[in-house]
Write an enzyme that holds these catalytic residues in place. Sequence first.
Site, PDB file in Angstrom:
ATOM      1  N   LEU A 160       0.742  -1.491   0.074  1.00 62.03           N
ATOM      2  CA  LEU A 160      -0.006  -0.158  -0.057  1.00 62.03           C
ATOM      3  C   LEU A 160       0.790   1.449   0.077  1.00 62.03           C
ATOM      4  O   LEU A 160       0.487   2.324  -0.422  1.00 62.03           O
ATOM      5  CB  LEU A 160      -0.896  -0.065   1.442  1.00 62.03           C
ATOM      6  N   GLY A 161       2.207   1.038   0.460  1.00 62.57           N
ATOM      7  CA  GLY A 161       2.782   2.294   0.523  1.00 62.57           C
ATOM      8  C   GLY A 161       4.367   2.077   0.936  1.00 62.57           C
ATOM      9  O   GLY A 161       4.569   0.925   1.548  1.00 62.57           O
ATOM     10  N   GLU A 162       5.137   2.879   0.506  1.00 66.45           N
ATOM     11  CA  GLU A 162       6.662   2.711   1.097  1.00 66.45           C
ATOM     12  C   GLU A 162       7.283   4.032   1.366  1.00 66.45           C
ATOM     13  O   GLU A 162       7.044   4.897   0.345  1.00 66.45           O
ATOM     14  CB  GLU A 162       7.580   2.026  -0.229  1.00 66.45           C
ATOM     15  N   GLY A 163       7.695   4.124   2.301  1.00 66.04           N
ATOM     16  CA  GLY A 163       8.240   5.505   3.116  1.00 66.04           C
ATOM     17  C   GLY A 163       9.756   5.183   3.219  1.00 66.04           C
ATOM     18  O   GLY A 163      10.339   4.063   2.974  1.00 66.04           O
ATOM     19  N   PHE A 174      10.876   4.988   6.161  1.00 70.63           N
ATOM     20  CA  PHE A 174      10.914   4.280   7.359  1.00 70.63           C
ATOM     21  C   PHE A 174      10.538   2.787   7.454  1.00 70.63           C
ATOM     22  O   PHE A 174      10.558   2.256   8.511  1.00 70.63           O
ATOM     23  CB  PHE A 174      10.492   4.953   8.541  1.00 70.63           C
ATOM     24  N   GLY A 175       9.747   2.639   6.311  1.00 70.16           N
ATOM     25  CA  GLY A 175       9.004   1.144   6.331  1.00 70.16           C
ATOM     26  C   GLY A 175       8.277   1.031   5.055  1.00 70.16           C
ATOM     27  O   GLY A 175       7.938   2.070   4.408  1.00 70.16           O
ATOM     28  N   VAL A 195       4.333  -0.591   3.930  1.00 76.83           N
ATOM     29  CA  VAL A 195       2.867  -0.898   4.291  1.00 76.83           C
ATOM     30  C   VAL A 195       2.349  -1.914   3.191  1.00 76.83           C
ATOM     31  O   VAL A 195       2.369  -1.642   2.264  1.00 76.83           O
ATOM     32  CB  VAL A 195       2.047   0.259   4.368  1.00 76.83           C
ATOM     33  N   LYS A 240       2.330  -2.598   8.877  1.00 82.78           N
ATOM     34  CA  LYS A 240       3.626  -1.942   8.609  1.00 82.78           C
ATOM     35  C   LYS A 240       4.847  -2.417   9.145  1.00 82.78           C
ATOM     36  O   LYS A 240       5.063  -2.626  10.244  1.00 82.78           O
ATOM     37  CB  LYS A 240       3.328  -0.225   9.049  1.00 82.78           C
ATOM     38  N   ASP A 300       2.880  15.249  10.508  1.00 81.88           N
ATOM     39  CA  ASP A 300       2.680  14.922   9.203  1.00 81.88           C
ATOM     40  C   ASP A 300       1.243  14.911   8.567  1.00 81.88           C
ATOM     41  O   ASP A 300       1.150  13.714   7.841  1.00 81.88           O
ATOM     42  CB  ASP A 300       3.462  13.566   9.060  1.00 81.88           C
TER      43      ASP A 300
HETATM   44  P1  ADP Z   1       3.747   5.640   5.166  1.00 84.54           P
HETATM   45  O1  ADP Z   1       3.397   6.952   4.689  1.00 84.54           O
HETATM   46  O2  ADP Z   1       4.811   5.667   6.267  1.00 84.54           O
HETATM   47  O3  ADP Z   1       4.511   4.777   4.029  1.00 84.54           O
HETATM   48  P2  ADP Z   1       1.259   5.133   6.085  1.00 84.54           P
HETATM   49  O4  ADP Z   1       1.126   4.638   7.748  1.00 84.54           O
HETATM   50  O5  ADP Z   1       0.980   6.522   5.938  1.00 84.54           O
HETATM   51  O6  ADP Z   1       2.682   4.819   5.802  1.00 84.54           O
HETATM   52  O7  ADP Z   1       0.648   4.188   5.290  1.00 84.54           O
HETATM   53  C1  ADP Z   1       0.732   3.988   3.912  1.00 84.54           C
HETATM   54  C2  ADP Z   1      -0.768   4.028   3.148  1.00 84.54           C
HETATM   55  O8  ADP Z   1      -1.124   2.679   3.550  1.00 84.54           O
HETATM   56  C3  ADP Z   1      -1.530   5.106   3.544  1.00 84.54           C
HETATM   57  O9  ADP Z   1      -1.523   6.209   2.567  1.00 84.54           O
HETATM   58  C4  ADP Z   1      -2.946   4.390   2.983  1.00 84.54           C
HETATM   59  O10 ADP Z   1      -3.059   4.527   1.871  1.00 84.54           O
HETATM   60  C5  ADP Z   1      -2.632   2.869   3.474  1.00 84.54           C
HETATM   61  N1  ADP Z   1      -3.025   2.651   4.863  1.00 84.54           N
HETATM   62  C6  ADP Z   1      -2.348   2.796   6.117  1.00 84.54           C
HETATM   63  N2  ADP Z   1      -3.098   2.447   7.184  1.00 84.54           N
HETATM   64  C7  ADP Z   1      -4.302   1.987   6.808  1.00 84.54           C
HETATM   65  C8  ADP Z   1      -5.392   1.386   7.280  1.00 84.54           C
HETATM   66  N3  ADP Z   1      -5.544   1.367   8.555  1.00 84.54           N
HETATM   67  N4  ADP Z   1      -6.504   1.026   6.666  1.00 84.54           N
HETATM   68  C9  ADP Z   1      -6.334   1.119   5.430  1.00 84.54           C
HETATM   69  N5  ADP Z   1      -5.164   1.682   4.669  1.00 84.54           N
HETATM   70  C10 ADP Z   1      -4.305   2.135   5.406  1.00 84.54           C
HETATM   71 MG    MG Z   2       1.838   8.064   5.463  1.00 84.43          MG
END
Ligand code: ADP
Ligand code: MG
Length: 354
Positions: free
Chosen positions: A28-31, A33-34, A36, A56, A169
């Site tokens: 779902l995402g990659e930052g 620090f980690g 997801v 995550k 943030d």
């Molecule tokens: P990062 O920004 O550090 O990569 P996030 O915690 O923002 O991590 O999560 C990345 C993405 O994952 C979010 O933008 C969202 O799209 C999805 N996501 C995160 N937490 C949830 C959740 N509880 N339910 C559904 N989607 C989520």
């Molecule tokens: Mg985020």
Amino acid sequence: WDMFVLAKLERIIRPSYKKEDFALGKKLGEGAFGTVYKASLVKNKGGKSESELVVKKANEYGAVEVWMNERVRRACSSSCADFIHGFRETLNKGKGEEFWLVWRYEGDATLDDLMKDKNFPYNVEEMIYGDVNELPKGPERENRIIRTMMRQIMSSLKNLHAIGIIHRDIKPQNIIFSQEAKTFKIIDLGAAADLRVGINYVPKEFLLDPRYAAPEQYIMSTQTPSAPPPPVAAALSPVLWQMNVPDRFDVYSAGLIFLQMVFPNLRTDSPLIQFNRQLKRCDYDLVAWRELTEPRGNADIRRGFEILDLDEGVGWELLQAMVRFKGRQRISAQQALDHPYFIRDGLLGTTLLQ
Ligand code: ADP
Ligand code: MG
């Protein structure tokens, strides 16, 4: 100490997980620090089915995020995504450790996804209220949907600030629409600071998102040093809070979100970055920015000001109170919720859309 006992007790009564318990799905995402993932439980623990989860996998800074999520889960759970568990995994062959954080999957859409839809804000109206068509489409109806969204965001912020947590943030990508609760919730406490105990491990090199960061971004990271021992911090932090009004950092970011909700042309990256440049050139004076923008504005710009000018300009007034150069002069999340923008119903007021 009661927090400590509670934590111990919970360790006994709540199910605890390890990484083998989860099947990771779509990323779902990659930052920095980690990473997801969407995830599900391999086997059912504790009898309760948690089929739709988010995991995550974070580096060493994940420890702070676990801390923040544990605090939020106990003190103001409805403001943020439902946190289920956080644990540490030691990696093989001395490769250090990583932290796993597990939440309930709240839904497919962040505020960013929803804002980028042409139908915004009506797409949100549909999700919150179903088919409500008592008003024709136009600025007044949009204003009421935006007000509902802003109220949800500001009350979540108020709750976080009330327990001494600053998010740092706040942006549409970190606000998720919860399908179950039918409200917006805040996610991603990876850059958050806890003023009560002085926890603020975000490294100096880490730049806060420049698109949404208030002008004091650098001051904050140097004036709030890494965690002093708890007793000292407990004595210090109320003073720190008073002196730096660090909570106003989040309010500025939320003000920019308000701006994006109102002005369709500011919902994508480069126009937002351009706006930031213009505002800086106007010495962070929104009135000056308006004088610069409005006369040569297109339909999107005119529409935005039309929304802000409704009800004798309460929206415009609130926006100005949120987006100010000096943190001290910015409204707090609680004060924003008490602002006439949220109190007034408008001419065609209805309780349905509040
Ligand atoms: P990062 O920004 O550090 O990569 P996030 O915690 O923002 O991590 O999560 C990345 C993405 O994952 C979010 O933008 C969202 O799209 C999805 N996501 C995160 N937490 C949830 C959740 N509880 N339910 C559904 N989607 C989520
Ligand atoms: Mg985020």
